[in-house]
Write an enzyme that holds these catalytic residues in place. Structure first.
Site, PDB file in Angstrom:
ATOM      1  N   GLN A  87       1.097  -1.228  -0.031  1.00  0.00           N
ATOM      2  CA  GLN A  87      -0.009  -0.139  -0.168  1.00  0.00           C
ATOM      3  C   GLN A  87       0.961   1.296  -0.120  1.00  0.00           C
ATOM      4  OE1 GLN A  87      -2.612  -0.454   3.478  1.00  0.00           O
ATOM      5  NE2 GLN A  87      -3.624  -2.326   2.706  1.00  0.00           N
ATOM      6  N   HIS A 153      -1.118   0.348   5.864  1.00  0.00           N
ATOM      7  CA  HIS A 153      -1.906   1.349   6.677  1.00  0.00           C
ATOM      8  C   HIS A 153      -1.033   2.613   6.659  1.00  0.00           C
ATOM      9  CE1 HIS A 153      -4.973  -1.528   8.672  1.00  0.00           C
ATOM     10  NE2 HIS A 153      -4.762  -1.873   7.210  1.00  0.00           N
ATOM     11  N   GLU A 246     -15.500   3.833   8.584  1.00  0.00           N
ATOM     12  CA  GLU A 246     -15.988   5.097   9.451  1.00  0.00           C
ATOM     13  C   GLU A 246     -15.689   6.499   8.527  1.00  0.00           C
ATOM     14  OE1 GLU A 246     -15.124   3.210  13.765  1.00  0.00           O
ATOM     15  OE2 GLU A 246     -14.275   5.159  13.269  1.00  0.00           O
ATOM     16  N   TYR A 256     -10.466   8.394  19.005  1.00  0.00           N
ATOM     17  CA  TYR A 256     -11.707   7.737  18.091  1.00  0.00           C
ATOM     18  C   TYR A 256     -11.981   6.179  18.210  1.00  0.00           C
ATOM     19  CZ  TYR A 256     -13.027  12.227  17.091  1.00  0.00           C
ATOM     20  OH  TYR A 256     -13.315  13.576  17.074  1.00  0.00           O
ATOM     21  N   TYR A 267     -10.239 -10.236  10.270  1.00  0.00           N
ATOM     22  CA  TYR A 267     -10.388 -10.838   8.978  1.00  0.00           C
ATOM     23  C   TYR A 267     -10.322 -12.155   9.167  1.00  0.00           C
ATOM     24  CZ  TYR A 267      -8.584  -6.329   7.133  1.00  0.00           C
ATOM     25  OH  TYR A 267      -8.762  -5.030   6.887  1.00  0.00           O
TER      26      TYR A 267
END
Length: 376
Positions: A87, A153, A246, A256, A267
């Site tokens: 990523q 991430h 979200e 949060y 997963y």
């Protein structure tokens, strides 16, 4: 094929395109997408430049200038070393609000560890040369701590606030989710810095022992979309695990919840932590999705180019299901969602409102495209 059959096929194609845009008030909102540029390799971030030009990042580590006529120019020279893979890579890009005068761009990327195997999200400022061919005066103004050996991430959405500070979303790096609850690191956080990388004096953790002063909010998982709302507030989307994507409106110093509370699961199944969705002292999302849609870029539409029914709507990309989500809001709550561009099934990576009031979209593919949505 006779003329009647040809006409029927044309009507069917037109109906498919229009139907993909859902209802807007009492009338069908008619719009069509057009390809402005193609041949982009996994484009990730989009910014608008004067003269109708665009600058687009490609995740493998290229920055492209696209002319108003859609011509994709050679890669812009002068990027730093980038840990491209998984990523990671060259991710978001933002043109400074004063670009006309200072030619300043900001971009974020996965920064490799010098002499090591780790990496982290970094934010750079630079000036685009007058010929658009290279970057000049490049400075790394923020680097996420610690560096982690991970290809997942990174977060990495940049937003300029009205006070000229910069918000940057930072992922938890997947293997370090518990660190999202700790203030001695930048994992799973939103940070706020000045344009030179210094810390704003009114950041919530300035002067607090054991807390990094760049932190604005914490308890985030992987912020993949971010934007400034019409009222000036910072909004973001973040990926849940299996379920629980979200929308949040991060406020200074608030927690949060990730990974203590979540609407998702591990997963393959199984609860995360205690498997709870709420706890005192932890913020609830404004909205969440189960199953996850794999949220990406987000933008508010402030123009009336598509009619009054779309003005003020929020637009969020879906990577997993390949559509653009048009979200109607009322009194700060989501009241309706409409799938746009669903017929294409392309991974939507970014969406922005352009200077002309129209919506622009990047598709995350090996042959990625820059699209423009035109009202009929």
């Amino acid at each position: 094929m006779n003329l009647q059959i040809q006409a029927a096929f044309r009507l069917a194609r037109r109906a498919t395109v229009i139907a993909g845009f859902g209802f807007c008030g009492l009338a069908l909102a008619q719009a069509r997408s057009e390809i402005l540029a193609s041949g982009l390799e996994n484009p990730w971030g989009l910014a608008f430049l004067p003269g109708g030009r665009y600058v687009v990042t490609e995740r493998p580590g290229r920055l492209r200038l696209i002319d108003a006529d859609g011509k994709v120019n050679a890669p812009i020279a002068g990027l730093p070393a980038i840990a491209a893979g998984g990523q990671g890579g060259l991710l978001d890009v933002l043109a400074d609000s004063g670009f006309d005068k200072n030619r300043t761009l900001y971009f974020c990327f996965s920064e490799p560890e010098a002499g090591g195997s780790g990496n982290s999200t970094a934010l750079a400022s630079t000036q685009l040369s007058t010929d658009g061919a290279r970057l000049e005066n490049l400075k790394i103004i923020f680097s996420q701590k610690p560096k982690v050996a991970s290809r997942a991430h990174f977060g990495c959405r940049i937003v300029e606030a009205r006070d000229s500070t910069l918000f940057l979303t930072l992922g938890d790096r997947f293997s370090r989710k518990e660190d999202a609850q700790k203030l001695d690191n930048h994992l799973g956080k939103v940070v706020r810095v000045n344009k030179d990388g210094s810390v704003p004096k009114d950041n919530p953790f300035v002067g607090k022992a054991g807390a990094l002063p760049e932190i604005w909010s914490y308890g985030h998982r992987n912020g993949q979309g971010a934007t400034l709302a019409p009222d000036g507030r910072f909004w973001m989307t973040e990926h849940g695990p299996q379920g629980g994507d979200e929308i949040n409106v991060p406020q200074a110093g608030r927690n949060y919840g990730w990974p203590v509370i979540t609407y998702g699961e591990n997963y393959g199944g199984g609860k995360i932590g205690d498997g709870i969705t709420a706890k005192d002292g932890l913020e609830q999302p404004l909205h969440y999705w189960v199953p996850s849609i794999a949220t990406s870029g987000m933008a508010f539409l402030t123009s009336d180019r598509y009619g009054a029914g779309w003005k003020g709507n929020l637009f969020v990309g879906s990577l997993k299901f390949g559509y653009l989500d048009r979200i109607e809001l009322k009194d700060g709550k989501v009241v309706a969602e409409h799938k746009l561009l669903a017929h294409g099934k392309a991974r939507i990576r970014d969406v922005k409102q352009g200077p002309d009031g129209l919506l622009y979209v990047l598709t995350d593919e090996a042959d990625g495209k820059l699209l423009r949505l035109r009202p009929n």
